[in-house]
Design a protein around this motif. Structure first.
Motif, PDB file in Angstrom:
ATOM      1  N   ALA A  58      59.702  51.268  44.285  1.00 44.29           N
ATOM      2  CA  ALA A  58      59.530  52.249  45.360  1.00 44.29           C
ATOM      3  C   ALA A  58      58.387  51.878  46.288  1.00 44.29           C
ATOM      4  O   ALA A  58      58.361  52.307  47.450  1.00 44.29           O
ATOM      5  N   ASP A  59      57.433  51.063  45.794  1.00 42.79           N
ATOM      6  CA  ASP A  59      56.301  50.666  46.629  1.00 42.79           C
ATOM      7  C   ASP A  59      56.351  49.179  46.998  1.00 42.79           C
ATOM      8  O   ASP A  59      55.329  48.539  47.223  1.00 42.79           O
ATOM      9  N   ASP A  70      63.344  53.789  41.910  1.00 38.48           N
ATOM     10  CA  ASP A  70      62.686  55.083  42.046  1.00 38.48           C
ATOM     11  C   ASP A  70      61.281  55.096  41.453  1.00 38.48           C
ATOM     12  O   ASP A  70      60.570  56.093  41.552  1.00 38.48           O
ATOM     13  N   TYR A  71      60.891  53.997  40.822  1.00 40.36           N
ATOM     14  CA  TYR A  71      59.573  53.885  40.202  1.00 40.36           C
ATOM     15  C   TYR A  71      58.646  53.028  41.056  1.00 40.36           C
ATOM     16  O   TYR A  71      59.096  52.109  41.751  1.00 40.36           O
ATOM     17  N   THR A  72      57.361  53.282  40.976  1.00 44.66           N
ATOM     18  CA  THR A  72      56.371  52.366  41.537  1.00 44.66           C
ATOM     19  C   THR A  72      56.053  51.304  40.497  1.00 44.66           C
ATOM     20  O   THR A  72      56.337  51.464  39.295  1.00 44.66           O
ATOM     21  N   ALA A  73      55.429  50.227  40.932  1.00 39.74           N
ATOM     22  CA  ALA A  73      55.039  49.177  39.996  1.00 39.74           C
ATOM     23  C   ALA A  73      54.060  49.717  38.952  1.00 39.74           C
ATOM     24  O   ALA A  73      54.111  49.335  37.774  1.00 39.74           O
ATOM     25  N   GLU A  74      53.186  50.608  39.378  1.00 38.51           N
ATOM     26  CA  GLU A  74      52.221  51.194  38.448  1.00 38.51           C
ATOM     27  C   GLU A  74      52.929  52.021  37.377  1.00 38.51           C
ATOM     28  O   GLU A  74      52.589  51.953  36.181  1.00 38.51           O
ATOM     29  N   GLN A  75      53.926  52.786  37.768  1.00 38.09           N
ATOM     30  CA  GLN A  75      54.678  53.589  36.805  1.00 38.09           C
ATOM     31  C   GLN A  75      55.441  52.715  35.816  1.00 38.09           C
ATOM     32  O   GLN A  75      55.566  53.047  34.633  1.00 38.09           O
ATOM     33  N   PRO A  91      65.877  44.974  50.115  1.00 37.88           N
ATOM     34  CA  PRO A  91      64.513  44.556  50.455  1.00 37.88           C
ATOM     35  C   PRO A  91      64.078  43.274  49.753  1.00 37.88           C
ATOM     36  O   PRO A  91      63.095  42.643  50.153  1.00 37.88           O
ATOM     37  N   GLY A  92      64.815  42.871  48.718  1.00 38.01           N
ATOM     38  CA  GLY A  92      64.376  41.763  47.888  1.00 38.01           C
ATOM     39  C   GLY A  92      64.266  40.433  48.605  1.00 38.01           C
ATOM     40  O   GLY A  92      63.374  39.632  48.302  1.00 38.01           O
ATOM     41  N   GLY A  93      65.152  40.167  49.551  1.00 37.58           N
ATOM     42  CA  GLY A  93      65.109  38.889  50.271  1.00 37.58           C
ATOM     43  C   GLY A  93      63.814  38.714  51.036  1.00 37.58           C
ATOM     44  O   GLY A  93      63.172  37.656  50.976  1.00 37.58           O
TER      45      GLY A  93
END
Length: 270
Positions: A61-62, A85-90, A125-127
């Motif tokens: 998500a971030d 739906d998650y952030t990297a921190e989550q 967004p991955g590319g």
């Protein structure tokens, strides 16, 4: 078409002056325990002698690029719901198999500077984010960009200052399969910015990888990588056919087959 891509020519594995070795890809790393796409799985593959791993990336998500295959966390982790739906921190609280954390792609690039990655971009967004990391780590010669979506692949190309190797998406591969029969494989490869063909042995009833298919691809300057092959007899058959790479969940079996043929280990020097 592959002369400017040391990744595809396996210049990191084969001894100087020798013919290019067929590539062995550890599919999502190697983990009999099921910790796929984890740092532990990549470490196990490297310890077996692998210089190439296949992996997948999805976006948080971030806007962090995580090494993960599925859209949702449920199958292989103790988390639930969509990774996006998650952030990297989550995601630091989520564990693959209840044990291994989900790595960021940046961690893998930093941990093994000589490891070659076959990166399957799983979301839009991955590319863009993959291109940013390739640029940051100057990883143009050690990342192959692939995706079932040609649009995602092209997003990565637009962010690169130097070329990186790539395999085609579904539409490009369909065009190659059809038009290759009438002598247009090279034209399709150039139009699609495709340097390798990564395919299963067959789609449904249609057999894709045949001696004629391999010959047509080679004549067009395209490498042929086949996924996902887990049986020794099939590995042997495909290598005898002249394919340029095999991806396998049974990295231990594939390593043994390659070793018996003198194509091992395939790690470069850091």
């Amino acid at each position: 078409m592959t002369g400017s891509f040391p990744y595809l020519d396996n210049s990191f594995g084969a001894p100087a002056g020798s013919e290019s070795w067929p590539l062995a890809f550890a599919h999502r790393g190697f983990s009999p325990e099921g910790y796929e796409n984890s740092l532990a799985a990549f470490r196990a593959a490297v310890e077996l002698g692998y210089g190439y791993v296949e992996t997948d990336v999805r976006t948080t998500a971030d806007d962090e690029l995580m090494v993960f295959h599925d859209e949702t966390l449920d199958r292989v982790t103790d988390g639930v719901g969509r990774l996006a739906d998650y952030t990297a921190e989550q995601l630091k609280q989520v564990r693959i198999g209840g044990v291994e954390p989900i790595p960021r792609l940046e961690e893998v690039l930093a941990e093994w500077p000589d490891l070659k990655l076959n990166v399957d971009v799983k979301d839009r967004p991955g590319g863009r984010l993959l291109a940013r990391l390739i640029e940051q780590y100057k990883a143009h010669d050690r990342v192959l960009v692939t995706s079932f979506s040609d649009r995602r692949r092209r997003a990565a190309f637009r962010g690169l200052t130097l070329p990186a190797a790539s395999s085609g998406g579904i539409l490009s591969l369909a065009a190659l399969t059809g038009l290759g029969r009438v002598g247009l494989a090279r034209a399709v490869g150039r139009a699609a910015r495709m340097h390798a063909v990564q395919v299963p042995v067959q789609y449904g009833r249609y057999r894709v990888v045949t001696p004629a298919f391999v010959r047509r691809c080679h004549a067009a300057g395209l490498k042929v990588h086949v996924w996902t092959i887990n049986e020794r007899a099939e590995m042997e058959r495909l290598l005898d056919m002249g394919v340029d790479g095999i991806m396998s969940d049974r990295a231990d079996v594939l390593a043994q087959v390659m070793d018996e043929r003198g194509f091992w280990p395939q790690r470069g020097k850091a």
